[in-house]
Design a protein around this motif. Structure first.
Motif, PDB file in Angstrom:
ATOM      1  N   TYR A   3       0.794  -1.229   0.000  1.00 57.57           N
ATOM      2  CA  TYR A   3       0.000   0.000   0.000  1.00 57.57           C
ATOM      3  C   TYR A   3       0.826   1.279   0.000  1.00 57.57           C
ATOM      4  N   ILE A  56      -9.138  -2.508  -7.740  1.00 57.42           N
ATOM      5  CA  ILE A  56      -9.566  -3.893  -7.489  1.00 57.42           C
ATOM      6  C   ILE A  56     -10.983  -3.933  -6.918  1.00 57.42           C
ATOM      7  N   TYR A  64     -14.220  -8.991  -8.183  1.00 57.37           N
ATOM      8  CA  TYR A  64     -13.911  -8.790  -6.765  1.00 57.37           C
ATOM      9  C   TYR A  64     -15.190  -8.402  -6.023  1.00 57.37           C
ATOM     10  N   GLY A 112     -13.908  -4.817   5.409  1.00 60.96           N
ATOM     11  CA  GLY A 112     -13.096  -5.202   4.256  1.00 60.96           C
ATOM     12  C   GLY A 112     -12.477  -6.579   4.324  1.00 60.96           C
ATOM     13  N   SER A 126     -10.137  -7.283   6.217  1.00 65.56           N
ATOM     14  CA  SER A 126      -8.707  -7.097   6.460  1.00 65.56           C
ATOM     15  C   SER A 126      -8.211  -8.109   7.484  1.00 65.56           C
ATOM     16  N   ASN A 170      -6.215 -11.065   6.176  1.00 67.54           N
ATOM     17  CA  ASN A 170      -4.809 -10.998   5.773  1.00 67.54           C
ATOM     18  C   ASN A 170      -3.862 -11.361   6.916  1.00 67.54           C
ATOM     19  N   TYR A 224      -9.244 -13.155  -7.406  1.00 68.09           N
ATOM     20  CA  TYR A 224      -7.821 -12.809  -7.270  1.00 68.09           C
ATOM     21  C   TYR A 224      -7.046 -13.026  -8.569  1.00 68.09           C
ATOM     22  N   THR A 278      -5.163  -7.143 -10.415  1.00 73.98           N
ATOM     23  CA  THR A 278      -4.579  -7.808  -9.244  1.00 73.98           C
ATOM     24  C   THR A 278      -3.125  -8.202  -9.520  1.00 73.98           C
ATOM     25  N   PHE A 306      -1.160  -5.115  -9.084  1.00 77.27           N
ATOM     26  CA  PHE A 306      -1.086  -4.831  -7.646  1.00 77.27           C
ATOM     27  C   PHE A 306       0.017  -5.677  -7.006  1.00 77.27           C
ATOM     28  N   MET A 347      -1.280 -15.513  -2.544  1.00 79.89           N
ATOM     29  CA  MET A 347      -0.738 -14.791  -3.698  1.00 79.89           C
ATOM     30  C   MET A 347       0.781 -14.947  -3.673  1.00 79.89           C
ATOM     31  N   GLU A 365       1.008 -12.682  -0.040  1.00 80.58           N
ATOM     32  CA  GLU A 365      -0.210 -12.421   0.749  1.00 80.58           C
ATOM     33  C   GLU A 365      -0.987 -13.711   0.978  1.00 80.58           C
ATOM     34  N   SER A 415      -5.050 -14.602   2.185  1.00 79.74           N
ATOM     35  CA  SER A 415      -6.349 -13.999   2.440  1.00 79.74           C
ATOM     36  C   SER A 415      -7.279 -15.119   2.886  1.00 79.74           C
TER      37      SER A 415
HETATM   38  C1  AVI Z   1      -7.230  -5.786   1.836  1.00 75.43           C
HETATM   39  N1  AVI Z   1      -7.499  -7.225   1.690  1.00 75.43           N
HETATM   40  C2  AVI Z   1      -8.637  -7.625   2.516  1.00 75.43           C
HETATM   41  C3  AVI Z   1      -7.604  -7.666   0.281  1.00 75.43           C
HETATM   42  C4  AVI Z   1      -7.966  -9.170   0.217  1.00 75.43           C
HETATM   43  O1  AVI Z   1      -8.891  -9.492  -0.530  1.00 75.43           O
HETATM   44  O2  AVI Z   1      -7.339  -9.964   0.911  1.00 75.43           O
HETATM   45  C5  AVI Z   1      -6.313  -7.407  -0.477  1.00 75.43           C
HETATM   46  C6  AVI Z   1      -6.324  -7.970  -1.867  1.00 75.43           C
HETATM   47  N2  AVI Z   1      -5.391  -8.723  -2.392  1.00 75.43           N
HETATM   48  C7  AVI Z   1      -5.691  -9.031  -3.637  1.00 75.43           C
HETATM   49  N3  AVI Z   1      -6.828  -8.489  -3.935  1.00 75.43           N
HETATM   50  C8  AVI Z   1      -7.255  -7.808  -2.846  1.00 75.43           C
END
Ligand code: AVI
Length: 320
Positions: free
Chosen positions: A41, A52, A58, A162, A164, A167, A207, A214, A217, A253, A281, A283
């Protein structure tokens, strides 16, 4: 007062900037190379994340807004109106506007690590809600933090939208919830958005969007490291990979090295074999019962949960 800026108070707790260099070097030195997702970020990454949230694949953002709109009155009946509303990470303006309209809090306390973002959104909200008093706190809510409130004030409600929470690994998530509980104190409520476990096709599409936002990103992480740490990642020599791992109930990811290569980062050399990945990442996707168990582990009582008609996303009211 009528003047919006008179209703905003700004409290700077001077969050310590994370040591990006040390975190990147440590992550790339592990057997499974990894990079911390909070590094996504920067300015460009935040813009890509906003893009996204508007992609057709999404679903989480628009579904959470739909849930807040459909059930705003019930949420306000349960949590109480005219109280103190704390937002952890002043993120999506549509979500908070929906909630402010429903809860009509006496005081709104956005907590965010980004000063600029915090002030911009506080000004916008002060103009849109002429009755609203705002105490913006610049702080890092991922470590113990203070709030600009008298300790013996009214019952607090925190909003963490969200998904969050997804994550964090489950153990980090539990520790995070414990800390939020300490800030809220007994009688406090946490309203938290949690993405639900569902068929792998829907998850994988969310994703792996067709427009490749994505992917951009994910790759921006390498561009950022090149910009900030004197590194020479070749962005054409890595590609985006995201997949649902059912055993962990999480999207992972990765950035995949397309060939054998060496990369220099801040004076250190890292070797990549072809197909080796950097895990960037996770999720996590929760069943309703799984999330209730996690909440209880952290001392919260699950009071109510709202979902959309397709059970894509959930908004939980947890009580301390
Ligand atoms: C911020 N977070 C909750 C998003 C998620 O879906 O885990 C970040 C994200 N990564 C890829 N797309 C969105």
């Amino acid at each position: 007062g009528a003047n919006p800026s008179e209703r905003i108070r700004f409290h700077d707790y001077h969050p310590t900037p994370s040591d990006v260099r040390a975190e990147v070097l440590a992550g790339l030195s592990q057997t499974q190379k990894r990079l911390p997702p909070k590094l996504f970020y920067d300015r460009r990454g935040s813009q890509l994340f906003d893009a996204i949230t508007e992609l057709p694949e999404y679903y989480p953002t628009r579904t959470e807004i739909e849930i807040l709109r459909a059930h705003g009155d019930e949420i306000a009946d349960l949590l109480g109106r005219h109280r103190v509303l704390i937002e952890l990470g002043s993120g999506s303006s549509l979500k908070i506007q929906t909630l402010l309209a429903a809860l009509q809090p006496a005081v709104y306390v956005p907590v965010d690590i980004s000063r600029d973002h915090l002030l911009d959104s506080a000004r916008t909200l002060a103009e849109r809600f002429p009755w609203l008093r705002i105490r913006a706190a610049c702080a890092d809510y991922s470590v113990p933090f203070e709030l600009p409130l008298d300790p013996n004030g009214s019952d607090l409600t925190a909003f963490f939208p969200g998904s969050s929470i997804g994550n964090f690994d489950p153990d980090e998530a539990r520790r995070f919830l414990l800390r939020v509980g300490e800030v809220l104190g007994s009688g406090g409520y946490l309203l938290i958005g949690v993405d639900l476990r569902k068929d792998p096709e829907t998850l994988n599409a969310a994703y792996n969007d067709a427009q490749g936002v994505t992917a951009d990103f994910n790759l921006n992480l390498l561009a950022r490291i090149n910009r900030e740490l004197d590194a020479d990642f070749d962005l054409n020599a890595f590609s985006h990979r995201a997949f649902f791992d059912a055993a962990y109930s999480r999207i992972e990811m990765h950035l995949v090295s397309l060939r054998d290569q060496e990369v220099k980062v801040a004076g250190h050399t890292f070797h990549f074999t072809q197909d080796e990945t950097i895990h960037t990442e996770s999720s996590y996707k929760y069943g309703l019962d799984d999330f209730h168990a996690l909440a209880r582990d952290a001392g919260f009582q699950p009071e109510r949960v709202w979902t959309d008609p397709h059970q894509l996303f959930s908004v939980h009211a947890l009580r301390l």
